[in-house]
Design an enzyme around this catalytic site. Structure first.
Site, PDB file in Angstrom:
ATOM      1  N   PRO A   2       0.751  -1.293  -0.008  1.00  0.00           N
ATOM      2  CA  PRO A   2       0.469   0.048  -0.035  1.00  0.00           C
ATOM      3  C   PRO A   2       0.420   1.609   0.297  1.00  0.00           C
ATOM      4  O   PRO A   2       2.259   1.576   0.902  1.00  0.00           O
ATOM      5  CB  PRO A   2      -0.713   0.194   1.637  1.00  0.00           C
ATOM      6  CG  PRO A   2       0.064  -1.215   2.174  1.00  0.00           C
ATOM      7  CD  PRO A   2       1.028  -1.822   0.902  1.00  0.00           C
ATOM      8  N   GLU A   3       0.253   2.011  -0.324  1.00  0.00           N
ATOM      9  CA  GLU A   3       1.603   3.968  -0.292  1.00  0.00           C
ATOM     10  C   GLU A   3      -0.396   4.701  -0.599  1.00  0.00           C
ATOM     11  O   GLU A   3      -1.263   4.184   0.851  1.00  0.00           O
ATOM     12  CB  GLU A   3       1.410   4.191  -1.820  1.00  0.00           C
ATOM     13  CG  GLU A   3       2.481   2.579  -2.496  1.00  0.00           C
ATOM     14  CD  GLU A   3       2.928   3.130  -4.224  1.00  0.00           C
ATOM     15  OE1 GLU A   3       2.938   4.706  -4.562  1.00  0.00           O
ATOM     16  OE2 GLU A   3       2.553   2.176  -5.172  1.00  0.00           O
ATOM     17  N   LYS A  61       2.997   7.010   4.186  1.00  0.00           N
ATOM     18  CA  LYS A  61       2.431   5.741   4.832  1.00  0.00           C
ATOM     19  C   LYS A  61       2.206   4.774   6.020  1.00  0.00           C
ATOM     20  O   LYS A  61       2.664   3.546   6.737  1.00  0.00           O
ATOM     21  CB  LYS A  61       3.375   4.533   4.055  1.00  0.00           C
ATOM     22  CG  LYS A  61       3.483   5.013   2.633  1.00  0.00           C
ATOM     23  CD  LYS A  61       4.493   4.073   1.657  1.00  0.00           C
ATOM     24  CE  LYS A  61       5.162   4.618   0.254  1.00  0.00           C
ATOM     25  NZ  LYS A  61       5.836   4.245  -0.110  1.00  0.00           N
ATOM     26  N   ARG A 126       3.288 -12.182   3.928  1.00  0.00           N
ATOM     27  CA  ARG A 126       4.894 -11.087   3.535  1.00  0.00           C
ATOM     28  C   ARG A 126       5.913 -10.675   4.814  1.00  0.00           C
ATOM     29  O   ARG A 126       7.131 -10.881   5.033  1.00  0.00           O
ATOM     30  CB  ARG A 126       5.377 -10.552   2.578  1.00  0.00           C
ATOM     31  CG  ARG A 126       5.003 -10.789   0.998  1.00  0.00           C
ATOM     32  CD  ARG A 126       5.517  -9.983   0.182  1.00  0.00           C
ATOM     33  NE  ARG A 126       6.702 -10.512  -0.124  1.00  0.00           N
ATOM     34  CZ  ARG A 126       7.246  -8.887  -1.364  1.00  0.00           C
ATOM     35  NH1 ARG A 126       6.309  -8.273  -1.782  1.00  0.00           N
ATOM     36  NH2 ARG A 126       8.438  -9.375  -0.857  1.00  0.00           N
ATOM     37  N   ARG A 292      13.639  -3.511  -8.485  1.00  0.00           N
ATOM     38  CA  ARG A 292      12.072  -3.700  -9.385  1.00  0.00           C
ATOM     39  C   ARG A 292      12.239  -3.666  -9.963  1.00  0.00           C
ATOM     40  O   ARG A 292      12.843  -3.462 -11.284  1.00  0.00           O
ATOM     41  CB  ARG A 292      11.584  -2.300  -7.469  1.00  0.00           C
ATOM     42  CG  ARG A 292      12.042  -1.736  -7.903  1.00  0.00           C
ATOM     43  CD  ARG A 292      11.625  -0.148  -6.465  1.00  0.00           C
ATOM     44  NE  ARG A 292      10.391  -0.614  -5.727  1.00  0.00           N
ATOM     45  CZ  ARG A 292      10.145  -0.850  -4.025  1.00  0.00           C
ATOM     46  NH1 ARG A 292      11.621  -0.411  -3.995  1.00  0.00           N
ATOM     47  NH2 ARG A 292       9.364  -1.047  -3.567  1.00  0.00           N
TER      48      ARG A 292
END
Length: 309
Positions: A2-3, A61, A126, A292
Site C-alpha cells: 500500500p502507498e 504510509k 509477507r 524492482r
DNA sequence: AAACCCACCTGATCGC
DNA sequence: TGCGATCAGGTGGGTT
C-alpha cells in the site's frame, strides 16, 4: 504494497470505529508482526490493554492511534499504537469472535461506548508490516504530526519520515530546494520517504509519466518548472487514487471491510509494459530499477526531458 | 554524510 | 506434476 491512498483508505475506515474505544484484549499470533516494537508480545499486549484510542492518524504510509495516558501511578508517557502495512499488510474491522483471517498476525479487541464490541485484525502475508507501541514526540515545525488529528506530535520512529504532499504543512519550496541538493535519480527521491512521503513504486511511475519525466533523471537537473509539474502530478495521482479507493490488483489490498479499490483501471503505465502509451501510442517499457521495476513511455519520457543544462 | 545495496518474507505465476 | 526462477505495492541497517 500500500502507498498513501491505500493507507489513507484504511485510516479513514478505522477512525470512526476506533476513536473513543477502549482496548480490552490483544492477541499476538506471530511475533514477526512486532518488528517495530521494542518489547516482546507479552509486553506489547500489556502496554495496550486497558488503553483508549484518541484518533487515527497518518503521515505518508505510517498510521498511528494515539492512546489515552495510562492509569494513575504509571509513567505519563504519551504513546501511540503504530501500524505500517509493509508490502502486504491489512487492518480489518471484524465482529468480536470472528473467524481467523488468512495470515492473521495480531488481533485487538475493543469496546466502543456507543458502537459496542469490535475487533481489529492485523493480517500480513509477507510480514514486512508491523505494529508497535511507541512514544509521541513533538513535531519539529509545531504543525500537526499527520492527517486525522490536530496535535503537533509524531511517534518517535516516524519522526524521520517527511510530510506527504497532501499535508497542508508540506513545503513545496523546501521540496524544490531539496531536489537541487540530491545527487541521485528523481525516482529514488520519490521512493525514499525522507524528502516526500507516501509515494511508492506505482504512483512514482504514474506521476513521472504524467509529468513526462524520465525516472533516471538526476534530481538536481530538474528545472524549477519540471519540479513543480512533478509535484502537481504526484498530488493529482494520489488524490485521484484515493477518490477511487486505492489500487487493488488482487485481494491483497483492501479497505477495513475487505473491499478492493478501483484505481487499477486508471493506471497509465504501471504494469502496462508492451501496451500503448495512452498519450502517444508508443509501447510502454518496463526496466529494472533499484531491484524492482520502472514503467515508462520511451517517447514521452526521454532521458533529457525536463533537464536544465 | 549522502547514496546505495540488500535482507527481510510468503505466495503466485511462468517456463521447462 | 513438479521444480526452480522470477516477481510483487516497503523499509531500515549496514556499507561504501
Amino acid at each position: 504494497m500500500p502507498e498513501l491512498p491505500e493507507v489513507e483508505v484504511v485510516r479513514a475506515g478505522l477512525a470512526p470505529a476506533v476513536t473513543g474505544a477502549q482496548i480490552v484484549g490483544v492477541t499476538v499470533h506471530d511475533e514477526r508482526a512486532l518488528t517495530r516494537h521494542t518489547g516482546g508480545a507479552a509486553e506489547f499486549e500489556a502496554a495496550l490493554t486497558g488503553r483508549s484510542v484518541r484518533a487515527a492518524v497518518r503521515r505518508g504510509k505510517f498510521l498511528w492511534l494515539p492512546l489515552e495516558p495510562t492509569a494513575a501511578g504509571a509513567a505519563p508517557a504519551r504513546e501511540a499504537l503504530i501500524g505500517h502495512l509493509g508490502m502486504s499488510g491489512q487492518l480489518l474491522l471484524r465482529a468480536p469472535g470472528a473467524a481467523p483471517e488468512r495470515h492473521e498476525r495480531v488481533r485487538i479487541d475493543l469496546h466502543h461506548p456507543v458502537h459496542g464490541e469490535l475487533c481489529v485484525v492485523f493480517a500480513d502475508q509477507r510480514t514486512f508490516g508491523s505494529l508497535a507501541v511507541d512514544r509521541l514526540v513533538p513535531t519539529s515545525d509545531d504543525a500537526p504530526g499527520g492527517y486525522g488529528w490536530g496535535e503537533a506530535s509524531v511517534p518517535a520512529q516516524v519522526a524521520h519520515i517527511a510530510r506527504d504532499p497532501l499535508d497542508p504543512a508540506f513545503s513545496d519550496r523546501a521540496f524544490r530546494a531539496a531536489l537541487g541538493r540530491k545527487d541521485t535519480a528523481i525516482k529514488r527521491v520519490l521512493l525514499d520517504q525522507t524528502t516526500v512521503s507516501g509515494v511508492g513504486n506505482i504512483y512514482a511511475d504514474e506521476a513521472l509519466w504524467a509529468a513526462r519525466i524520465h525516472p533516471g533523471t538526476p534530481a538536481r537537473a530538474l528545472s524549477a518548472r519540471a519540479a513543480g509539474r512533478l509535484l502537481a502530478e504526484v498530488r493529482a495521482v494520489l488524490e485521484k487514487a484515493l477518490a477511487e479507493g486505492g489500487t487493488s490488483f488482487d485481494e491483497q489490498y483492501v479497505n477495513v471491510n475487505g473491499e478492493a479499490g478501483y484505481f487499477a483501471h486508471s493506471l497509465n503505465v504501471y504494469g502496462r509494459q508492451g501496451r500503448a502509451c495512452p498519450r502517444c501510442g508508443t509501447p510502454i517499457v518496463r526496466e529494472a530499477f533499484m531491484n524492482r521495476s520502472s514503467h515508462r513511455c520511451p517517447r514521452c519520457q526521454r532521458v533529457r526531458a525536463g533537464v536544465r543544462r
